[in-house]
Design an enzyme around this catalytic site. Structure first.
Site, PDB file in Angstrom:
ATOM      1  N   PHE A  69      86.571  72.272  -9.976  1.00  0.00           N
ATOM      2  CA  PHE A  69      86.560  72.642 -11.346  1.00  0.00           C
ATOM      3  C   PHE A  69      85.238  71.207 -11.488  1.00  0.00           C
ATOM      4  CE2 PHE A  69      86.426  72.289 -15.861  1.00  0.00           C
ATOM      5  CZ  PHE A  69      86.226  73.635 -16.270  1.00  0.00           C
TER       6      PHE A  69
ATOM      7  N   ARG B  44      78.835  68.776 -21.088  1.00  0.00           N
ATOM      8  CA  ARG B  44      77.298  69.932 -20.907  1.00  0.00           C
ATOM      9  C   ARG B  44      76.326  68.907 -21.002  1.00  0.00           C
ATOM     10  NH1 ARG B  44      79.302  75.160 -21.756  1.00  0.00           N
ATOM     11  NH2 ARG B  44      81.123  75.677 -23.687  1.00  0.00           N
TER      12      ARG B  44
ATOM     13  N   GLU C 221      72.213  82.271 -13.689  1.00  0.00           N
ATOM     14  CA  GLU C 221      73.160  82.100 -14.191  1.00  0.00           C
ATOM     15  C   GLU C 221      74.115  80.288 -14.205  1.00  0.00           C
ATOM     16  OE1 GLU C 221      76.037  82.485 -15.420  1.00  0.00           O
ATOM     17  OE2 GLU C 221      77.016  84.184 -15.786  1.00  0.00           O
ATOM     18  N   ASP C 222      74.823  79.663 -14.323  1.00  0.00           N
ATOM     19  CA  ASP C 222      75.356  78.227 -14.095  1.00  0.00           C
ATOM     20  C   ASP C 222      76.197  78.417 -12.736  1.00  0.00           C
ATOM     21  OD1 ASP C 222      77.428  79.460 -15.698  1.00  0.00           O
ATOM     22  OD2 ASP C 222      77.508  77.989 -16.755  1.00  0.00           O
TER      23      ASP C 222
ATOM     24  N   ASP D 158      81.788  81.777 -10.419  1.00  0.00           N
ATOM     25  CA  ASP D 158      83.343  81.288  -9.729  1.00  0.00           C
ATOM     26  C   ASP D 158      84.066  82.548  -9.337  1.00  0.00           C
ATOM     27  OD1 ASP D 158      85.220  80.346  -9.092  1.00  0.00           O
ATOM     28  OD2 ASP D 158      86.419  79.926 -11.417  1.00  0.00           O
TER      29      ASP D 158
HETATM   30  P1  5GP Z   1      83.464  83.700 -13.110  1.00  0.00           P
HETATM   31  O1  5GP Z   1      83.756  84.544 -13.675  1.00  0.00           O
HETATM   32  O2  5GP Z   1      82.475  84.143 -12.342  1.00  0.00           O
HETATM   33  O3  5GP Z   1      85.137  83.568 -12.427  1.00  0.00           O
HETATM   34  O4  5GP Z   1      83.211  82.364 -14.209  1.00  0.00           O
HETATM   35  C1  5GP Z   1      82.445  82.751 -14.699  1.00  0.00           C
HETATM   36  C2  5GP Z   1      81.920  81.538 -16.310  1.00  0.00           C
HETATM   37  O5  5GP Z   1      83.135  80.826 -15.709  1.00  0.00           O
HETATM   38  C3  5GP Z   1      81.191  80.272 -15.514  1.00  0.00           C
HETATM   39  O6  5GP Z   1      79.874  80.861 -16.221  1.00  0.00           O
HETATM   40  C4  5GP Z   1      81.912  79.364 -16.642  1.00  0.00           C
HETATM   41  O7  5GP Z   1      81.443  79.290 -17.582  1.00  0.00           O
HETATM   42  C5  5GP Z   1      83.285  79.437 -15.844  1.00  0.00           C
HETATM   43  N1  5GP Z   1      83.310  78.357 -14.655  1.00  0.00           N
HETATM   44  C6  5GP Z   1      83.561  78.271 -12.904  1.00  0.00           C
HETATM   45  N2  5GP Z   1      83.896  78.277 -12.315  1.00  0.00           N
HETATM   46  C7  5GP Z   1      83.982  77.055 -13.432  1.00  0.00           C
HETATM   47  C8  5GP Z   1      83.479  75.567 -12.996  1.00  0.00           C
HETATM   48  O8  5GP Z   1      83.809  74.590 -12.257  1.00  0.00           O
HETATM   49  N3  5GP Z   1      83.247  74.211 -14.323  1.00  0.00           N
HETATM   50  C9  5GP Z   1      83.149  75.132 -15.337  1.00  0.00           C
HETATM   51  N4  5GP Z   1      83.007  74.117 -16.434  1.00  0.00           N
HETATM   52  N5  5GP Z   1      83.025  76.497 -15.864  1.00  0.00           N
HETATM   53  C10 5GP Z   1      83.561  77.315 -14.648  1.00  0.00           C
END
Ligand code: 5GP
Length: 186
Positions: free
Chosen positions: A157, A170, A104-105, A108
């Site tokens: 963010f 990206r 995973e990238d 959050d």
């Molecule tokens: P989660 O479901 O854990 O809240 O978020 C997962 C997805 O939200 C990540 O795979 C990403 O696509 C997006 N995301 C969450 N935080 C960030 C951030 O700080 N920057 C960006 N560009 N995308 C985020």
């Protein structure tokens, strides 16, 4: 139409190229040792994890196979996820009986991954672990056991190294924070 240099929109570089490179090498070495004698299936989630996946697989010295999924969350905004996940692209091969590592990238709230982990566990892998480049624990809503973590970052963010804002940024080679006027349009 005037298309500005992406880097002009960046307020601060949070994690530089060299720092990312070192961390990927470190994670690759750990994975190679932990899974020695086995074959690992890397499952990456498009699109944000693409650079991390591409670099990480080349830092692993044991045999790997790769697969790609794409998910989208309904009803979110450009900077927030909603937790309702839709699979846009599924696995292309069975993971039954395989050692799977989700690449995973960023984690959050954890809602996307929580859904994905349940989905993948339903496919009966031999093992399932999680590797994320970035961890933003401040906003976590569900507990996610992270086995391999690159960097813990504050509640900001971020963009770059795969991560987007409105599908842009990206291709920045580092992780950065955008200038406030980029989000606000002011
Ligand atoms: P989660 O479901 O854990 O809240 O978020 C997962 C997805 O939200 C990540 O795979 C990403 O696509 C997006 N995301 C969450 N935080 C960030 C951030 O700080 N920057 C960006 N560009 N995308 C985020």
């Amino acid at each position: 139409m005037h298309i500005p240099e992406l880097a002009n929109d960046v307020a601060e570089v949070l994690i530089g190229e060299e720092q990312i490179r070192q961390k990927v090498i470190e994670l690759g070495a750990r994975l190679s040792a932990d899974y020695l004698g086995r074959e690992l299936t890397l499952v990456s989630v498009l699109k944000g994890s693409l650079p991390f996946m591409a670099d990480l697989m080349r830092a692993i010295s044991i045999p790997v196979t790769i697969d790609l999924m794409e998910v989208s969350s309904y009803g979110g905004t450009a900077t927030e996820t909603s937790g309702l996940v839709r699979i846009l692209k599924d696995l292309s091969a069975s993971i039954e009986g395989r050692d799977v590592l989700v690449v995973e990238d960023i984690i959050d709230t954890g809602l996307t991954l929580n859904y994905l982990v349940r989905y993948l566990k339903g496919k009966n892998p031999r093992s399932l672990r999680i590797c994320t480049l970035l961890d933003k624990p401040a906003r976590r809503l569900v507990e996610i056991p992270i086995d391999y973590r690159g960097f813990e970052i504050p509640d900001q963010f971020v963009v770059g190294y795969g991560l987007d804002y409105g599908e842009r940024y990206r291709n920045l080679p580092y992780i950065g924070v955008l200038k406030p006027e980029v989000y606000g349009g002011t």
